[in-house]
Design an enzyme around this catalytic site. Structure first.
Site, PDB file in Angstrom:
ATOM      1  N   VAL A  19       0.855  -1.179   0.000  1.00 37.59           N
ATOM      2  CA  VAL A  19       0.000   0.000   0.000  1.00 37.59           C
ATOM      3  C   VAL A  19       0.891   1.230   0.000  1.00 37.59           C
ATOM      4  CG1 VAL A  19      -0.211   0.276   2.512  1.00 37.59           C
ATOM      5  CG2 VAL A  19      -2.049   1.059   1.033  1.00 37.59           C
ATOM      6  N   SER A  20       0.458   2.265  -0.748  1.00 40.70           N
ATOM      7  CA  SER A  20       1.144   3.559  -0.691  1.00 40.70           C
ATOM      8  C   SER A  20       0.368   4.457   0.251  1.00 40.70           C
ATOM      9  CB  SER A  20       1.228   4.190  -2.093  1.00 40.70           C
ATOM     10  OG  SER A  20      -0.062   4.349  -2.640  1.00 40.70           O
ATOM     11  N   THR A  21       1.014   5.457   0.810  1.00 41.46           N
ATOM     12  CA  THR A  21       0.394   6.296   1.837  1.00 41.46           C
ATOM     13  C   THR A  21      -0.866   6.982   1.329  1.00 41.46           C
ATOM     14  OG1 THR A  21       2.571   6.684   2.773  1.00 41.46           O
ATOM     15  CG2 THR A  21       0.810   8.164   3.461  1.00 41.46           C
TER      16      THR A  21
END
Length: 487
Positions: A19-21
């Site tokens: 997951v990316s922020t």
């Protein structure tokens, strides 16, 4: 969130989560949720082997250089993994080519790959087909999004909208640049220092830093920042977008045929003639830094009349009565030239006399080589502009064919190209040159150089001299040739 990972020692099931922020904030795709769904899938399939977690927290799927993905690939290559599970394809990669490359690696090591949301498994032919179709559709949609973004950017550029942070000398108001005079005056001073005072990038940066003038980022000026200022077309009123390829980690300059260029779209700080002269100057081979700071007036400028090599400073005379001499470097270092050495003070005096003679004789009839040189440079500049305009028009044709711009935009570009070619055909080279301007500019620079020799320290005087003198040649005793530079 910090995760502890077990060492992979035997064939295991790997669960990959990513997951990316910004993705987590926007879609709520948390790492914990992915892990729970994958473990529940393993239980539902009746797999008793405890799965191994590979979790990349805060990494984009556009980049393949991810710590846990690399660790997973290492485990695959060691033969420690039998199956890899993800919740969705885009957890592994958003690029079709990268995705297929990874699956090829998995298949090479007999590792099956499954996405539980898309319900397929690479162990089956239908699963592999589904994977490729889904990947192709996703890639197509991303390309369409990119085209729509590009189209919107082109439209904004044609409307004179500024798309990024404002350059030094401007402020941004409602996505339009307006001149901020305190900074704009610094920009004019920088162009003057470079073009008319002969000061290089380092010298300009030093002057601004010594004066306590900060850059846009409230930092000291660097050589790169000065060069970017001197080559920014925004100062002459031209908006240029899509110059740099930002799709990769290393920013590379694109071919100018891909640029979006809109002339006369921005407030002007530097007039076009001055800006073009500065570009001509920046593209020339510069004098070596050591020669620029040499305490000898003609260091870096003086050439041997016999072999064309540079002449460096040396010393001659007795122990108690030494004097400076200019010596051919080929004679001094290689012995391949028979040129004699010349007393430096005498050569520098000949140079001053030669400059004075040039000042007295400048005129259209009595100084034709000046006009010839200016004409030649003008023709080269016109040819370069036509080449650039043709490349730009070709790019606009491609953009129109792809549906990215309107026919009106294409016609405007065609009219600009035709006008440029027509002007080049109709006007003779001499008529395109502002002869009076060239004469005035050359006279002014020669006079400034003569005054500087008598008043300023040698490095500062040399800076002014090299704005008008390209090189100085000594064919023989008391004979000196001064080659002027016309920018």
């Amino acid at each position: 969130m910090k995760h502890e990972f077990e060492q992979v020692n035997e064939k295991s099931i790997a669960l990959y989560c990513r997951v990316s922020t910004d993705e987590q904030a926007r879609e709520g795709v948390s790492l914990d949720e992915q892990q729970e769904r994958l473990k529940a899938y393993c239980r539902a399939m009746g797999w008793s082997t405890e799965p191994i977690l590979f979790v990349d927290d805060g990494y984009s799927a556009k980049n393949m250089d991810r710590p846990q993905l690399n660790r997973l690939l290492q485990a695959v290559e060691k033969g420690s993994i039998s199956r890899i599970l993800v919740t969705k394809l885009d957890r592994l990669s958003r690029r079709l080519l990268d995705l297929l490359k990874l699956i090829d690696v998995f298949q090479e090591y007999d590792v099956s790959f499954a996405s539980i949301s898309e319900s397929f498994d690479t162990n089956t032919p239908s699963g592999r087909l589904t994977l490729q179709v889904l990947g192709a559709v996703a890639e197509f949609e991303r390309e369409r999004i990119r085209e729509r973004v590009f189209e919107n950017m082109v439209h904004a550029a044609n409307q004179g909208k500024w798309l990024t942070q404002s350059p030094y000398g401007y402020r941004l108001e409602n996505k339009e640049l307006v001149i901020y005079e305190p900074e704009a005056q610094i920009v004019r001073d920088v162009y003057d220092m470079y073009l008319n005072q002969g000061i290089g990038y380092r010298g300009i940066a030093r002057k601004l830093n010594d004066a306590g003038i900060l850059s846009k980022q409230k930092k000291e000026w660097s050589l790169r920042a000065i060069k970017l200022m001197l080559t920014n077309p925004a100062y002459k009123g031209t908006l240029v977008w899509n110059r740099v390829d930002t799709s990769k980690s290393k920013r590379n300059l694109k071919d100018n045929s891909e640029w979006v260029v809109v002339d006369d779209a921005l407030p002007v700080i530097i007039d076009k003639k001055t800006w073009e002269r500065v570009q001509h100057q920046t593209n020339k081979k510069q004098m070596a830094p050591r020669a620029q700071t040499s305490p000898h007036l003609l260091g870096g400028l003086l050439k041997c009349g016999k072999c064309g090599s540079g002449m460096s400073i040396g010393w001659s005379g007795s122990k108690n009565k030494r004097y400076r001499v200019y010596v051919c470097s080929a004679h001094k270092n290689k012995g391949t030239c028979t040129s004699k050495q010349y007393r430096a003070d005498e050569v520098e005096e000949w140079f001053k006399e030669g400059l004075q003679q040039l000042l007295n004789m400048i005129g259209y009839q009595s100084f034709p080589q000046l006009i010839q040189k200016a004409t030649q440079q003008n023709e080269e500049n016109v040819e370069q502009k036509i080449r650039t305009a043709k490349n730009r028009y070709k790019r606009k044709v491609e953009a129109y064919t792809a549906g990215l711009i309107e026919l009106e935009d294409l016609n405007e570009e065609k009219q600009r190209l035709e006008k440029l070619i027509e002007e080049a055909d109709q006007k003779s080279s001499v008529s395109q040159i502002d002869i009076s301007y060239v004469e005035k500019m050359v006279k002014e620079k020669i006079k400034n150089a003569l005054d500087a020799i008598d008043i300023l320290p040698v490095p500062e005087a040399k800076s002014l001299i090299k704005t008008i003198v390209e090189k100085v040649i000594i064919p023989e005793e008391k004979d000196i040739e001064i080659v002027l530079r016309i920018d």
